[in-house]
Design a protein around this motif. Structure first.
Motif, PDB file in Angstrom:
ATOM      1  N   CYS A 149       0.820  -1.214   0.000  1.00 31.48           N
ATOM      2  CA  CYS A 149       0.000   0.000   0.000  1.00 31.48           C
ATOM      3  C   CYS A 149       0.856   1.267   0.000  1.00 31.48           C
TER       4      CYS A 149
ATOM      5  N   ASP B 145      -9.963   4.827   3.143  1.00 26.65           N
ATOM      6  CA  ASP B 145     -10.836   5.293   2.070  1.00 26.65           C
ATOM      7  C   ASP B 145     -11.093   4.121   1.115  1.00 26.65           C
ATOM      8  N   VAL B 146     -11.991   4.337   0.183  1.00 26.31           N
ATOM      9  CA  VAL B 146     -12.397   3.279  -0.740  1.00 26.31           C
ATOM     10  C   VAL B 146     -11.208   2.740  -1.532  1.00 26.31           C
ATOM     11  N   ASN B 147     -10.320   3.624  -1.959  1.00 27.80           N
ATOM     12  CA  ASN B 147      -9.168   3.183  -2.745  1.00 27.80           C
ATOM     13  C   ASN B 147      -8.258   2.241  -1.956  1.00 27.80           C
ATOM     14  N   LYS B 148      -8.016   2.555  -0.701  1.00 22.58           N
ATOM     15  CA  LYS B 148      -7.167   1.686   0.130  1.00 22.58           C
ATOM     16  C   LYS B 148      -7.877   0.363   0.415  1.00 22.58           C
TER      17      LYS B 148
ATOM     18  N   GLU C  22      -9.999  -1.143  -1.526  1.00 19.08           N
ATOM     19  CA  GLU C  22      -9.910  -1.932  -2.750  1.00 19.08           C
ATOM     20  C   GLU C  22      -8.507  -2.480  -2.955  1.00 19.08           C
ATOM     21  N   LEU C  23      -7.491  -1.696  -2.631  1.00 18.75           N
ATOM     22  CA  LEU C  23      -6.114  -2.157  -2.759  1.00 18.75           C
ATOM     23  C   LEU C  23      -5.840  -3.323  -1.817  1.00 18.75           C
TER      24      LEU C  23
ATOM     25  N   SER D  70      -7.477  -6.401  -3.054  1.00 20.20           N
ATOM     26  CA  SER D  70      -6.710  -6.943  -4.168  1.00 20.20           C
ATOM     27  C   SER D  70      -5.492  -7.712  -3.668  1.00 20.20           C
TER      28      SER D  70
ATOM     29  N   VAL E  41     -13.851  -6.724  -2.227  1.00 18.62           N
ATOM     30  CA  VAL E  41     -13.897  -5.732  -1.154  1.00 18.62           C
ATOM     31  C   VAL E  41     -15.157  -5.856  -0.301  1.00 18.62           C
TER      32      VAL E  41
END
Length: 79
Positions: free
Chosen positions: A26, A44-47, A49-50, A53, A59
Protein backbone atom coordinates in the motif's frame (compact mmCIF):
# COMPACT_ATOMS: atom_id res chain seq x y z
CA UNK A 1 -18.03 0.46 9.52
CA UNK A 2 -16.48 -0.38 12.87
CA UNK A 3 -16.04 -4.07 12.03
CA UNK A 4 -14.29 -3.50 8.69
CA UNK A 5 -10.82 -3.49 10.23
CA UNK A 6 -11.62 -6.67 12.15
CA UNK A 7 -12.75 -8.37 8.95
CA UNK A 8 -9.61 -7.24 7.13
CA UNK A 9 -7.53 -8.75 9.91
CA UNK A 10 -9.47 -12.00 9.87
CA UNK A 11 -8.98 -12.37 6.12
CA UNK A 12 -5.31 -11.42 6.39
CA UNK A 13 -4.65 -14.02 9.07
CA UNK A 14 -6.58 -16.76 7.26
CA UNK A 15 -4.62 -16.10 4.08
CA UNK A 16 -1.29 -15.99 5.92
CA UNK A 17 -0.40 -12.52 4.64
CA UNK A 18 1.85 -10.44 6.88
CA UNK A 19 1.01 -6.97 8.08
CA UNK A 20 4.30 -5.77 6.64
CA UNK A 21 3.42 -7.12 3.20
CA UNK A 22 0.13 -5.24 3.15
CA UNK A 23 1.77 -2.06 4.41
CA UNK A 24 4.54 -2.17 1.78
CA UNK A 25 2.07 -3.05 -0.98
CA UNK A 26 0.00 0.00 0.00
CA UNK A 27 3.07 2.24 0.03
CA UNK A 28 3.05 2.67 3.80
CA UNK A 29 5.01 1.60 6.84
CA UNK A 30 4.20 -1.33 9.10
CA UNK A 31 3.29 1.25 11.77
CA UNK A 32 0.58 2.58 9.46
CA UNK A 33 -0.91 -0.88 9.03
CA UNK A 34 -0.69 -1.48 12.76
CA UNK A 35 -3.00 1.51 13.21
CA UNK A 36 -5.29 0.20 10.48
CA UNK A 37 -5.47 -3.21 12.17
CA UNK A 38 -6.53 -1.56 15.44
CA UNK A 39 -9.19 0.58 13.81
CA UNK A 40 -7.27 3.79 14.52
CA UNK A 41 -7.23 4.74 10.82
CA UNK A 42 -10.34 4.79 8.68
CA UNK A 43 -9.51 3.61 5.18
CA UNK A 44 -10.84 5.29 2.07
CA UNK A 45 -12.40 3.28 -0.74
CA UNK A 46 -9.17 3.18 -2.75
CA UNK A 47 -7.17 1.69 0.13
CA UNK A 48 -9.93 -0.82 0.88
CA UNK A 49 -9.91 -1.93 -2.75
CA UNK A 50 -6.11 -2.16 -2.76
CA UNK A 51 -6.06 -4.29 0.39
CA UNK A 52 -8.81 -6.50 -1.04
CA UNK A 53 -6.71 -6.94 -4.17
CA UNK A 54 -3.63 -7.82 -2.12
CA UNK A 55 -5.66 -10.39 -0.19
CA UNK A 56 -7.32 -11.63 -3.39
CA UNK A 57 -10.87 -11.11 -2.14
CA UNK A 58 -13.79 -8.95 -3.17
CA UNK A 59 -13.90 -5.73 -1.15
CA UNK A 60 -17.47 -6.50 -0.10
CA UNK A 61 -16.11 -9.28 2.14
CA UNK A 62 -14.85 -6.61 4.53
CA UNK A 63 -18.43 -5.45 5.09
CA UNK A 64 -19.95 -8.89 5.56
CA UNK A 65 -21.37 -9.58 9.01
CA UNK A 66 -21.07 -13.31 8.39
CA UNK A 67 -17.44 -13.21 7.32
CA UNK A 68 -16.55 -16.65 8.62
CA UNK A 69 -19.28 -18.32 6.58
CA UNK A 70 -18.37 -16.31 3.47
CA UNK A 71 -14.67 -17.13 3.74
CA UNK A 72 -15.25 -20.78 4.50
CA UNK A 73 -17.45 -21.09 1.42
CA UNK A 74 -14.91 -19.27 -0.75
CA UNK A 75 -11.94 -21.23 0.55
CA UNK A 76 -13.77 -24.55 0.00
CA UNK A 77 -14.32 -23.60 -3.61
CA UNK A 78 -10.61 -22.86 -4.06
CA UNK A 79 -9.59 -26.27 -2.71
Amino acid sequence: MSTVYLNIEEVRKRKGVTKSHIARSCGHTPQWYSKVSKGEIVLDVNKLELIASILEVNVTVFFDNKLSETLNFGLKQLA
